[in-house]
Design an enzyme around this catalytic site. Structure first.
Site, PDB file in Angstrom:
ATOM      1  N   GLU A 102       0.875  -1.401   0.102  1.00 32.38           N
ATOM      2  CA  GLU A 102      -0.045  -0.148   0.035  1.00 32.38           C
ATOM      3  C   GLU A 102       0.820   1.265  -0.088  1.00 32.38           C
ATOM      4  O   GLU A 102       1.963   1.024   0.460  1.00 32.38           O
ATOM      5  CB  GLU A 102      -0.724   0.031   1.240  1.00 32.38           C
ATOM      6  CG  GLU A 102      -2.362  -0.333   1.120  1.00 32.38           C
ATOM      7  CD  GLU A 102      -3.155   0.722   0.280  1.00 32.38           C
ATOM      8  OE1 GLU A 102      -2.434   1.252  -0.440  1.00 32.38           O
ATOM      9  OE2 GLU A 102      -4.550   0.640   0.437  1.00 32.38           O
ATOM     10  N   ASP A 106      -4.546   5.182   6.045  1.00 32.10           N
ATOM     11  CA  ASP A 106      -5.267   6.409   6.519  1.00 32.10           C
ATOM     12  C   ASP A 106      -6.184   5.715   7.713  1.00 32.10           C
ATOM     13  O   ASP A 106      -5.735   5.463   8.981  1.00 32.10           O
ATOM     14  CB  ASP A 106      -5.724   7.117   5.552  1.00 32.10           C
ATOM     15  CG  ASP A 106      -6.306   8.540   5.993  1.00 32.10           C
ATOM     16  OD1 ASP A 106      -6.574   8.510   7.113  1.00 32.10           O
ATOM     17  OD2 ASP A 106      -6.123   9.498   5.179  1.00 32.10           O
ATOM     18  N   LYS A 109      -9.742   1.629   6.529  1.00 26.61           N
ATOM     19  CA  LYS A 109     -10.919   0.950   5.994  1.00 26.61           C
ATOM     20  C   LYS A 109     -10.727   0.175   4.567  1.00 26.61           C
ATOM     21  O   LYS A 109     -11.206  -0.814   4.566  1.00 26.61           O
ATOM     22  CB  LYS A 109     -11.782   2.137   5.531  1.00 26.61           C
ATOM     23  CG  LYS A 109     -13.294   1.978   5.036  1.00 26.61           C
ATOM     24  CD  LYS A 109     -14.090   3.186   4.570  1.00 26.61           C
ATOM     25  CE  LYS A 109     -14.304   4.061   5.873  1.00 26.61           C
ATOM     26  NZ  LYS A 109     -14.741   5.287   5.449  1.00 26.61           N
ATOM     27  N   ASP A 162      -1.522  11.144  -4.984  1.00 22.42           N
ATOM     28  CA  ASP A 162      -2.166  12.138  -5.857  1.00 22.42           C
ATOM     29  C   ASP A 162      -3.195  12.965  -4.995  1.00 22.42           C
ATOM     30  O   ASP A 162      -3.728  12.652  -4.070  1.00 22.42           O
ATOM     31  CB  ASP A 162      -3.091  11.817  -7.142  1.00 22.42           C
ATOM     32  CG  ASP A 162      -4.150  10.921  -6.420  1.00 22.42           C
ATOM     33  OD1 ASP A 162      -4.292  10.302  -5.559  1.00 22.42           O
ATOM     34  OD2 ASP A 162      -5.252  11.602  -7.010  1.00 22.42           O
TER      35      ASP A 162
HETATM   36  P1  XMP Z   1      -7.850   4.211   4.074  1.00 27.61           P
HETATM   37  O1  XMP Z   1      -8.474   5.423   4.795  1.00 27.61           O
HETATM   38  O2  XMP Z   1      -8.875   3.211   3.441  1.00 27.61           O
HETATM   39  O3  XMP Z   1      -7.213   5.106   2.952  1.00 27.61           O
HETATM   40  O4  XMP Z   1      -6.715   3.557   5.132  1.00 27.61           O
HETATM   41  C1  XMP Z   1      -6.262   4.558   2.416  1.00 27.61           C
HETATM   42  C2  XMP Z   1      -6.066   5.070   0.720  1.00 27.61           C
HETATM   43  O5  XMP Z   1      -6.673   6.282   0.947  1.00 27.61           O
HETATM   44  C3  XMP Z   1      -5.739   7.044  -0.004  1.00 27.61           C
HETATM   45  N1  XMP Z   1      -5.061   8.298   0.966  1.00 27.61           N
HETATM   46  C4  XMP Z   1      -4.210   9.298   0.447  1.00 27.61           C
HETATM   47  N2  XMP Z   1      -4.101   9.657  -0.564  1.00 27.61           N
HETATM   48  N3  XMP Z   1      -2.625  11.490   0.277  1.00 27.61           N
HETATM   49  C5  XMP Z   1      -3.054  10.731  -0.797  1.00 27.61           C
HETATM   50  O6  XMP Z   1      -2.879  11.068  -1.998  1.00 27.61           O
HETATM   51  C6  XMP Z   1      -3.334  11.182   1.483  1.00 27.61           C
HETATM   52  O7  XMP Z   1      -2.728  11.817   2.288  1.00 27.61           O
HETATM   53  C7  XMP Z   1      -3.745  10.076   1.833  1.00 27.61           C
HETATM   54  N4  XMP Z   1      -4.434   9.468   2.800  1.00 27.61           N
HETATM   55  C8  XMP Z   1      -5.021   8.426   2.156  1.00 27.61           C
HETATM   56  C9  XMP Z   1      -4.619   6.322  -0.546  1.00 27.61           C
HETATM   57  O8  XMP Z   1      -5.125   5.846  -1.801  1.00 27.61           O
HETATM   58  C10 XMP Z   1      -4.734   5.060   0.457  1.00 27.61           C
HETATM   59  O9  XMP Z   1      -4.450   3.774  -0.475  1.00 27.61           O
HETATM   60 MG    MG Z   2      -4.041   3.803  -2.124  1.00 30.00          MG
END
Ligand code: XMP
Ligand code: MG
Length: 177
Positions: A102, A106, A109, A162
């Site tokens: 990954e 974040d 989820k 992005d």
């Molecule tokens: P979750 O919340 O499911 O998020 O853990 C994972 C996906 O969310 C995107 N993501 C970001 N993309 N800057 C980005 O460009 C960020 O700060 C960011 N935070 C989350 C990302 O695609 C990741 O796989």
């Molecule tokens: Mg991603």
């Protein structure tokens, strides 16, 4: 490196290309060690992880396979809440050692929704490698086996990540100003 503008937002330099390269090398060393004598299948999650996956894979010395799937829950700067699988997994993962790749975890989820589907196919082992982790944003706890950098809960771009489609080509990682 200086302040850059993408769409309507300004971003400041956060992780240099060199620090990313060094850390990716260290993660690859750990993986080479841990999987010595095995043949793991790396499942990289598009789009964001393509650059990390390529650099990490290049540093591997063990026999290993790589495939990509596409999962997304993000629109702009906020998680949309839904996790959509737009390219599914074609490989048979039964009995295999799997490493998910990954770009960033974040809220957790995306992986929280996807892992049960993988575990259902009974891989021999399942590990997660993520370049970035935002511990303060956790809503769905996960065990992360390889973490590049733990970062504050601020939006970042570059090195595959992005903001609304732009910024993926940057060699460094920038943080929202
Ligand atoms: P979750 O919340 O499911 O998020 O853990 C994972 C996906 O969310 C995107 N993501 C970001 N993309 N800057 C980005 O460009 C960020 O700060 C960011 N935070 C989350 C990302 O695609 C990741 O796989
Ligand atoms: Mg991603």
């Amino acid at each position: 490196m200086s302040i850059i503008k993408i769409h309507d937002k300004e971003f400041v330099p956060y992780l240099s290309a060199e620090s990313i390269r060094n850390r990716v090398n260290e993660l690859a060393d750990a993986i080479n060690n841990d999987f010595s004598g095995k043949r793991p299948l790396f499942i990289a999650i598009l789009n964001g992880s393509f650059m990390f996956a390529a650099d990490l894979f290049r540093c591997l010395t063990i026999e290993s396979e790589l495939c990509f799937i596409k999962l997304a829950s993000y629109r702009g700067m906020k998680s949309s809440g839904k996790v959509v699988t737009s390219i599914g997994l074609e490989e048979d993962i039964f009995g295999k050692d799997i490493v998910i790749v990954e770009d960033i975890v974040d809220t957790g989820k995306t992986l929280h929704h996807f892992l049960p589907k993988l575990l259902h196919q009974q891989p021999r082992s399942l590990k997660i490698a993520t370049l970035l982790h935002k511990p303060e944003a956790t809503q769905f706890p996960l065990t992360l086996d390889y973490i590049g950098f733990s970062i504050p809960n601020k939006f970042v771009v570059g090195y595959g990540l992005d903001y609304d489609g732009l910024g993926r080509n940057l060699k460094e990682i920038y943080q929202l100003k």
